[in-house]
Enzyme design. Structure first.
Site, PDB file in Angstrom:
ATOM      1  N   ASN A  52      -6.335  -2.414   1.970  1.00  0.00           N
ATOM      2  CA  ASN A  52      -6.415  -3.866   2.060  1.00  0.00           C
ATOM      3  C   ASN A  52      -7.876  -4.283   2.105  1.00  0.00           C
ATOM      4  OD1 ASN A  52      -3.637  -4.161   2.189  1.00  0.00           O
ATOM      5  ND2 ASN A  52      -3.576  -4.377   4.398  1.00  0.00           N
ATOM      6  N   ARG A  78       0.837  -1.207   0.000  1.00  0.00           N
ATOM      7  CA  ARG A  78       0.000   0.000   0.000  1.00  0.00           C
ATOM      8  C   ARG A  78       0.868   1.252   0.000  1.00  0.00           C
ATOM      9  NH1 ARG A  78      -3.574  -0.548   5.036  1.00  0.00           N
ATOM     10  NH2 ARG A  78      -1.652  -1.534   5.694  1.00  0.00           N
TER      11      ARG A  78
END
Length: 99
Positions: A45, A27
């Site tokens: 996520n 990320r």
């Protein structure tokens, strides 16, 4: 007669990235690349172990983001990317990590 200036067309891409993409700084990797490309949107996520990316901006920048996502961060293993293209909503002022 002067030429009309080219106006870059903005688009939106929604990606679901599957593989080893959680717990490997993926990320952060996506956020840094997207922000560097001047894109707006988010990365987060998902409960099934995949990562969702929504990005808006110029098509060339979105294509560049897709290229780096295909490769992934150093520890990530990208198995599959589902993508859907559409019209931008204009709701994003920056690119962020969502939790």
């Amino acid at each position: 007669m002067p030429l009309e200036p080219q106006i870059a067309q903005t688009e939106r891409v929604h990606l679901i990235v599957r593989g080893l993409v959680q717990g490997v700084n993926f990320r952060w990797f996506v956020q840094r690349r997207a922000a560097g490309l001047g894109l707006g949107g988010f990365v987060r996520n998902l409960p099934d172990g995949s990562v969702e990316i929504v990005a808006e901006g110029e098509r060339a920048s979105l294509d560049a983001l897709l290229d780096v996502v295909r490769v992934g961060s150093t520890a990530a293993i990208i198995e599959n990317i589902d993508s859907q293209w559409g019209s931008p909503s204009g709701e994003f002022s920056r690119f962020e990590i969502r939790y």
